[in-house]
Write a protein that holds these residues in place. Structure first.
Motif, PDB file in Angstrom:
ATOM      1  N   PRO A 170       0.911  -1.282   0.050  1.00  0.00           N
ATOM      2  CA  PRO A 170       0.078  -0.121  -0.047  1.00  0.00           C
ATOM      3  C   PRO A 170       0.884   1.188   0.203  1.00  0.00           C
ATOM      4  O   PRO A 170       0.463   2.299  -0.739  1.00  0.00           O
ATOM      5  CB  PRO A 170      -0.823  -0.165   1.291  1.00  0.00           C
ATOM      6  N   ARG A 171       2.033   1.282   0.742  1.00  0.00           N
ATOM      7  CA  ARG A 171       2.827   2.479   0.827  1.00  0.00           C
ATOM      8  C   ARG A 171       3.361   2.712  -0.539  1.00  0.00           C
ATOM      9  O   ARG A 171       3.435   3.920  -0.958  1.00  0.00           O
ATOM     10  CB  ARG A 171       3.823   2.414   1.954  1.00  0.00           C
ATOM     11  N   TRP A 173       2.101   1.989  -3.609  1.00  0.00           N
ATOM     12  CA  TRP A 173       1.188   2.290  -4.475  1.00  0.00           C
ATOM     13  C   TRP A 173       0.922   4.030  -4.266  1.00  0.00           C
ATOM     14  O   TRP A 173       0.810   4.663  -5.290  1.00  0.00           O
ATOM     15  CB  TRP A 173      -0.172   1.827  -4.184  1.00  0.00           C
ATOM     16  N   ARG A 174       0.885   4.276  -3.125  1.00  0.00           N
ATOM     17  CA  ARG A 174       0.894   5.796  -2.981  1.00  0.00           C
ATOM     18  C   ARG A 174       1.993   6.501  -3.101  1.00  0.00           C
ATOM     19  O   ARG A 174       1.865   7.806  -3.372  1.00  0.00           O
ATOM     20  CB  ARG A 174       0.512   5.852  -1.151  1.00  0.00           C
ATOM     21  N   SER A 175       3.249   6.015  -3.419  1.00  0.00           N
ATOM     22  CA  SER A 175       4.440   6.735  -3.685  1.00  0.00           C
ATOM     23  C   SER A 175       4.545   6.780  -5.318  1.00  0.00           C
ATOM     24  O   SER A 175       5.306   7.487  -5.762  1.00  0.00           O
ATOM     25  CB  SER A 175       5.655   6.196  -3.167  1.00  0.00           C
ATOM     26  N   ARG A 191      -7.515   5.479 -10.240  1.00  0.00           N
ATOM     27  CA  ARG A 191      -6.173   5.762  -9.384  1.00  0.00           C
ATOM     28  C   ARG A 191      -6.767   6.312  -7.894  1.00  0.00           C
ATOM     29  O   ARG A 191      -6.120   5.844  -6.687  1.00  0.00           O
ATOM     30  CB  ARG A 191      -5.402   7.193 -10.095  1.00  0.00           C
ATOM     31  N   SER A 192      -7.754   7.313  -7.792  1.00  0.00           N
ATOM     32  CA  SER A 192      -8.332   7.862  -6.695  1.00  0.00           C
ATOM     33  C   SER A 192      -8.706   6.529  -5.742  1.00  0.00           C
ATOM     34  O   SER A 192      -8.596   6.478  -4.312  1.00  0.00           O
ATOM     35  CB  SER A 192      -9.218   8.807  -6.931  1.00  0.00           C
ATOM     36  N   LEU A 195      -5.974   4.158  -4.472  1.00  0.00           N
ATOM     37  CA  LEU A 195      -5.203   5.370  -3.232  1.00  0.00           C
ATOM     38  C   LEU A 195      -5.960   5.205  -2.001  1.00  0.00           C
ATOM     39  O   LEU A 195      -5.414   5.183  -0.939  1.00  0.00           O
ATOM     40  CB  LEU A 195      -4.673   6.409  -3.788  1.00  0.00           C
ATOM     41  N   ALA A 198      -5.710   2.131  -0.332  1.00  0.00           N
ATOM     42  CA  ALA A 198      -4.278   1.862  -0.040  1.00  0.00           C
ATOM     43  C   ALA A 198      -4.212   2.768   1.529  1.00  0.00           C
ATOM     44  O   ALA A 198      -3.519   2.303   2.409  1.00  0.00           O
ATOM     45  CB  ALA A 198      -3.264   2.470  -0.839  1.00  0.00           C
ATOM     46  N   ARG A 199      -4.771   3.735   1.548  1.00  0.00           N
ATOM     47  CA  ARG A 199      -4.798   4.730   2.851  1.00  0.00           C
ATOM     48  C   ARG A 199      -5.270   3.980   4.049  1.00  0.00           C
ATOM     49  O   ARG A 199      -5.284   3.991   5.035  1.00  0.00           O
ATOM     50  CB  ARG A 199      -5.426   6.051   2.644  1.00  0.00           C
TER      51      ARG A 199
END
Length: 314
Positions: A170-171, A173-175, A191-192, A195, A198-199
């Motif tokens: 998850p981290r 993906w967020r990067s 994408r949203s 993410l 992922a959060r």
């Protein structure tokens, strides 16, 4: 030199067809997380403990499944091997409901089908978000590109690990920079949605601890995740035999055509499948394996542009 693998043998005590059960693990023929080598599967995955590479093979002469794994997460995967191969699934309940000739023939033809349970909820969620509202070709390209660039090399011997990637955390993906999403063809809405998951990755994974119905409710509270996305996740990660792909461009029409000779919309298909509630994904999978598809009379679905638009949550 790679350390020796850990090994496990699973004897299911019933027919089990490895490709039929684990076919849904792979997102397109070029998925960098999965490779079929004849009758065996190599799978690179993350786990709560760490990354793993596993090789799973059928041993027909002994009615068994042999698996070996490498990496800090290998024991976690092999401990869950029976669940992965559908040990929690009970197709006998479904068999008692079947009256339709198409389904009765499919049950006889595919006695080795079980609904898998990977327990890797966020990974399935990420793939489902990327696959929302686009053709398989576009979705599989995006998944493969992003996983190759931002996933990691799996553990294990080079002859097995080369060419495979563990999906991004998850981290990770967020990067990913915005321009990489655009290069992969993933629009803002997909994408949203990914993410947002992922959060909330810990909450996403905790859906394994509740009923299938509650898992569906929780997954659909995530921004951008609707009925279709939840079903795609539960088919793989949760082992939910009722997780039918309502909202799919083709599946409700194909299933209803196989059962009635008419391609019906979601609402009519749902009504048709009501007698099989609790096993509607099994109906979907049996019809897919049987090769039923409605005749195509119109043009193929075209790939969407990525101009921002208001789109229905899927």
């Amino acid at each position: 030199m790679s350390p020796n693998p850990i090994r496990r043998r699973y004897v299911p005590g019933h027919p089990l067809a490895l490709r039929q059960v684990l076919g849904g693990l792979r997102h397109g023929g070029g998925d960098p997380c999965c490779r079929w080598d004849g009758a065996s599967l190599r799978w690179a995955t993350g786990t709560p403990i760490g990354p793993a590479l596993v090789r799973i093979a059928a041993v027909p002469a002994e009615a068994a499944i042999d698996a070996e794994g490498w990496g800090s997460g290998a024991q976690w995967v092999l401990d869950g091997l029976p669940e992965l191969l559908g040990s929690r699934d009970n197709p006998d309940e479904f068999a008692a409901l079947v009256t339709h000739d198409v389904l009765a023939r499919a049950l006889r033809s595919y006695p080795g089908l079980r609904v898998m349970r990977t327990r890797r909820v966020f990974d399935s969620f990420a793939a489902a978000c990327i696959e929302q509202r686009v053709t398989g070709k576009e979705a599989f390209y995006a998944w493969g590109r992003l996983v190759r660039r931002f996933g990691t090399q799996p553990p294990g011997p080079p002859e097995l690990a080369t060419g495979l990637r563990v999906p991004p955390t998850p981290r990770a993906w967020r990067s990913i920079p915005q321009w990489e999403w655009l290069q992969a063809g993933v629009d803002k809405s997909r994408r949203s949605a990914l993410l947002a998951g992922a959060r909330a990755a810990d909450e996403v994974e905790r859906t394994l601890t509740v009923s299938h119905e509650e898992a569906d409710t929780r997954l659909r509270t995530l921004p951008g995740a609707g009925r279709w996305t939840s079903a795609e996740v539960r088919q793989r990660a949760h082992g939910d035999p009722d997780a039918f792909s309502f909202g799919d461009y083709h599946i409700p029409k194909n299933v209803s055509y196989a059962l009635t000779g008419q391609a019906l919309d979601d609402d009519a298909c749902e009504e048709l499948l009501e007698p099989y509630r609790g096993h509607r994904f099994r109906v979907q999978r049996l019809i897919e394996l049987s090769g039923f598809a409605r005749p195509r009379r119109g043009p193929r679905m075209t790939l969407p542009t990525h101009t921002p638009t208001r789109q229905r949550v899927r």
